[in-house]
Motif scaffolding. Structure first.
Motif, PDB file in Angstrom:
ATOM      1  N   PRO A   1      -6.129   2.338   4.160  1.00 44.90           N
ATOM      2  CA  PRO A   1      -5.446   1.525   5.163  1.00 44.90           C
ATOM      3  C   PRO A   1      -4.477   0.524   4.506  1.00 44.90           C
ATOM      4  O   PRO A   1      -4.613   0.210   3.322  1.00 44.90           O
ATOM      5  N   PRO A   2      -3.510   0.045   5.281  1.00 49.30           N
ATOM      6  CA  PRO A   2      -2.525  -0.886   4.717  1.00 49.30           C
ATOM      7  C   PRO A   2      -3.182  -2.174   4.226  1.00 49.30           C
ATOM      8  O   PRO A   2      -4.174  -2.630   4.794  1.00 49.30           O
ATOM      9  N   ARG A   3      -2.615  -2.738   3.167  1.00 51.03           N
ATOM     10  CA  ARG A   3      -3.075  -4.037   2.675  1.00 51.03           C
ATOM     11  C   ARG A   3      -2.595  -5.115   3.647  1.00 51.03           C
ATOM     12  O   ARG A   3      -1.451  -5.066   4.105  1.00 51.03           O
ATOM     13  N   LYS A   4      -3.458  -6.047   3.933  1.00 49.57           N
ATOM     14  CA  LYS A   4      -3.103  -7.135   4.851  1.00 49.57           C
ATOM     15  C   LYS A   4      -1.967  -7.957   4.247  1.00 49.57           C
ATOM     16  O   LYS A   4      -1.995  -8.313   3.076  1.00 49.57           O
ATOM     17  N   GLY A   5      -0.950  -8.203   5.071  1.00 52.28           N
ATOM     18  CA  GLY A   5       0.168  -9.026   4.627  1.00 52.28           C
ATOM     19  C   GLY A   5       1.233  -8.273   3.855  1.00 52.28           C
ATOM     20  O   GLY A   5       2.254  -8.846   3.498  1.00 52.28           O
ATOM     21  N   ASP A   6       1.012  -6.983   3.563  1.00 51.06           N
ATOM     22  CA  ASP A   6       2.023  -6.190   2.862  1.00 51.06           C
ATOM     23  C   ASP A   6       2.881  -5.496   3.913  1.00 51.06           C
ATOM     24  O   ASP A   6       2.423  -4.575   4.598  1.00 51.06           O
ATOM     25  N   ARG A   7       4.117  -5.941   4.050  1.00 51.83           N
ATOM     26  CA  ARG A   7       4.993  -5.434   5.115  1.00 51.83           C
ATOM     27  C   ARG A   7       5.256  -3.933   4.997  1.00 51.83           C
ATOM     28  O   ARG A   7       5.297  -3.229   6.002  1.00 51.83           O
ATOM     29  N   GLN A   8       5.465  -3.448   3.759  1.00 58.65           N
ATOM     30  CA  GLN A   8       5.731  -2.012   3.592  1.00 58.65           C
ATOM     31  C   GLN A   8       4.514  -1.189   4.001  1.00 58.65           C
ATOM     32  O   GLN A   8       4.647  -0.178   4.692  1.00 58.65           O
ATOM     33  N   ASP A   9       3.333  -1.611   3.562  1.00 55.41           N
ATOM     34  CA  ASP A   9       2.107  -0.907   3.940  1.00 55.41           C
ATOM     35  C   ASP A   9       1.933  -0.920   5.455  1.00 55.41           C
ATOM     36  O   ASP A   9       1.631   0.111   6.068  1.00 55.41           O
ATOM     37  N   GLU A  10       2.108  -2.095   6.034  1.00 51.70           N
ATOM     38  CA  GLU A  10       1.908  -2.212   7.479  1.00 51.70           C
ATOM     39  C   GLU A  10       2.918  -1.368   8.250  1.00 51.70           C
ATOM     40  O   GLU A  10       2.581  -0.770   9.272  1.00 51.70           O
ATOM     41  N   ALA A  11       4.147  -1.295   7.763  1.00 49.54           N
ATOM     42  CA  ALA A  11       5.163  -0.475   8.434  1.00 49.54           C
ATOM     43  C   ALA A  11       4.821   1.007   8.355  1.00 49.54           C
ATOM     44  O   ALA A  11       5.050   1.762   9.311  1.00 49.54           O
ATOM     45  N   GLN A  12       4.266   1.444   7.229  1.00 54.39           N
ATOM     46  CA  GLN A  12       3.927   2.861   7.066  1.00 54.39           C
ATOM     47  C   GLN A  12       2.560   3.208   7.628  1.00 54.39           C
ATOM     48  O   GLN A  12       2.283   4.364   7.928  1.00 54.39           O
ATOM     49  N   GLY A  13       1.674   2.205   7.683  1.00 51.60           N
ATOM     50  CA  GLY A  13       0.334   2.451   8.220  1.00 51.60           C
ATOM     51  C   GLY A  13      -0.692   2.844   7.178  1.00 51.60           C
ATOM     52  O   GLY A  13      -1.789   3.279   7.511  1.00 51.60           O
ATOM     53  N   TYR A  14      -0.351   2.690   5.893  1.00 45.15           N
ATOM     54  CA  TYR A  14      -1.292   2.993   4.812  1.00 45.15           C
ATOM     55  C   TYR A  14      -0.884   2.250   3.548  1.00 45.15           C
ATOM     56  O   TYR A  14       0.219   1.717   3.453  1.00 45.15           O
ATOM     57  N   ASN A  15      -1.793   2.205   2.585  1.00 43.70           N
ATOM     58  CA  ASN A  15      -1.564   1.532   1.306  1.00 43.70           C
ATOM     59  C   ASN A  15      -0.725   2.460   0.419  1.00 43.70           C
ATOM     60  O   ASN A  15      -1.241   3.427  -0.141  1.00 43.70           O
ATOM     61  N   LEU A  16       0.559   2.174   0.335  1.00 47.39           N
ATOM     62  CA  LEU A  16       1.484   3.045  -0.399  1.00 47.39           C
ATOM     63  C   LEU A  16       1.066   3.222  -1.856  1.00 47.39           C
ATOM     64  O   LEU A  16       1.098   4.335  -2.388  1.00 47.39           O
ATOM     65  N   GLU A  17       0.700   2.125  -2.514  1.00 46.03           N
ATOM     66  CA  GLU A  17       0.350   2.207  -3.933  1.00 46.03           C
ATOM     67  C   GLU A  17      -0.894   3.058  -4.164  1.00 46.03           C
ATOM     68  O   GLU A  17      -0.913   3.919  -5.046  1.00 46.03           O
ATOM     69  N   ALA A  18      -1.932   2.849  -3.372  1.00 46.45           N
ATOM     70  CA  ALA A  18      -3.173   3.618  -3.549  1.00 46.45           C
ATOM     71  C   ALA A  18      -2.954   5.099  -3.265  1.00 46.45           C
ATOM     72  O   ALA A  18      -3.433   5.966  -4.009  1.00 46.45           O
ATOM     73  N   VAL A  19      -2.222   5.408  -2.204  1.00 42.62           N
ATOM     74  CA  VAL A  19      -1.947   6.805  -1.857  1.00 42.62           C
ATOM     75  C   VAL A  19      -1.123   7.462  -2.962  1.00 42.62           C
ATOM     76  O   VAL A  19      -1.418   8.579  -3.392  1.00 42.62           O
ATOM     77  N   ALA A  20      -0.089   6.759  -3.436  1.00 42.11           N
ATOM     78  CA  ALA A  20       0.763   7.319  -4.493  1.00 42.11           C
ATOM     79  C   ALA A  20      -0.037   7.554  -5.769  1.00 42.11           C
ATOM     80  O   ALA A  20       0.087   8.605  -6.412  1.00 42.11           O
ATOM     81  N   ARG A  21      -0.865   6.602  -6.130  1.00 42.57           N
ATOM     82  CA  ARG A  21      -1.684   6.731  -7.347  1.00 42.57           C
ATOM     83  C   ARG A  21      -2.588   7.970  -7.257  1.00 42.57           C
ATOM     84  O   ARG A  21      -2.675   8.763  -8.190  1.00 42.57           O
ATOM     85  N   GLN A  22      -3.248   8.147  -6.123  1.00 37.74           N
ATOM     86  CA  GLN A  22      -4.142   9.292  -5.942  1.00 37.74           C
ATOM     87  C   GLN A  22      -3.366  10.607  -5.911  1.00 37.74           C
ATOM     88  O   GLN A  22      -3.812  11.610  -6.473  1.00 37.74           O
ATOM     89  N   ALA A  23      -2.201  10.596  -5.281  1.00 41.15           N
ATOM     90  CA  ALA A  23      -1.381  11.812  -5.232  1.00 41.15           C
ATOM     91  C   ALA A  23      -0.875  12.180  -6.622  1.00 41.15           C
ATOM     92  O   ALA A  23      -0.804  13.364  -6.968  1.00 41.15           O
TER      93      ALA A  23
END
Length: 182
Positions: A92-114
């Motif tokens: 899920p998106p990190r609280k207060g992270d605008r990019q995460d909240e806009a996409q609906g998920y934690n971009l960094e965590a998803v990218a790292r796992q991918a």
């Protein structure tokens, strides 16, 4: 019209290559030589002497050759759609992270796992796996800008570029409803 099974059998995942220099400490040396190479200084007055800019250019070329040997090319492959959806839902998106909240998920965590599952090393004509331990070292050694570039590559190849690419392919095609009959 092509048979669906033939299309599926020949399907290939999208990918993007990212190049990273693993000798970032030499960036200051590079910058100093580049500045000297671009200078307008004349030769030192001796007959036939090379200008400081020409000498710096030669050194810069040698350094570039040396640093190319320290380059790592990572090929970021698209994650199959259902796996991509699962990755996003698990992070899920990190609280207060605008990019995460806009996409609906934690971009960094998803990218790292991918990256761990779908990031490969390109070495010449070979594409090689990178194990989890090697990924740990890579992510520990690279700078924030390189990490950001990898994140953008993962998000781009999995989410952004695919539909833009398809849109470009079908734009103006008689097969699309927008252009049919025009």
């Amino acid at each position: 019209m092509t048979d669906l099974d033939a299309l599926l059998d020949e399907a290939t995942p999208a990918f993007e290559d990212v190049r990273i220099c693993l000798d970032g400490a030499r960036r200051a040396e590079w910058n100093a030589l580049a500045e000297q190479a671009m200078s307008k200084d004349d030769a030192d007055g001796r007959l036939g002497a090379k200008s400081p800019a020409a000498v710096a250019k030669k050194k810069l070329d040698a350094l570039a050759d040396e640093l190319r040997e320290r380059m790592l090319t990572i090929r970021v492959f698209a994650v199959p759609g259902t796996q991509w959806a699962a990755l996003k839902s698990k992070n899920p998106p990190r609280k207060g992270d605008r990019q995460d909240e806009a996409q609906g998920y934690n971009l960094e965590a998803v990218a790292r796992q991918a990256l761990i599952t779908h990031g490969k090393r390109v070495s010449g004509d070979k594409v090689e796996d990178i194990n989890a331990g090697q990924w740990g070292k890579i992510l520990e050694k690279i700078g924030g800008g390189d990490f950001q570039t990898l994140i953008y590559a993962v998000i781009g190849v999995n989410q952004l570029v695919g539909q833009q690419f398809v849109g470009l392919l079908v734009k103006g095609s008689p097969a699309t409803s927008n252009s049919a009959g025009k």
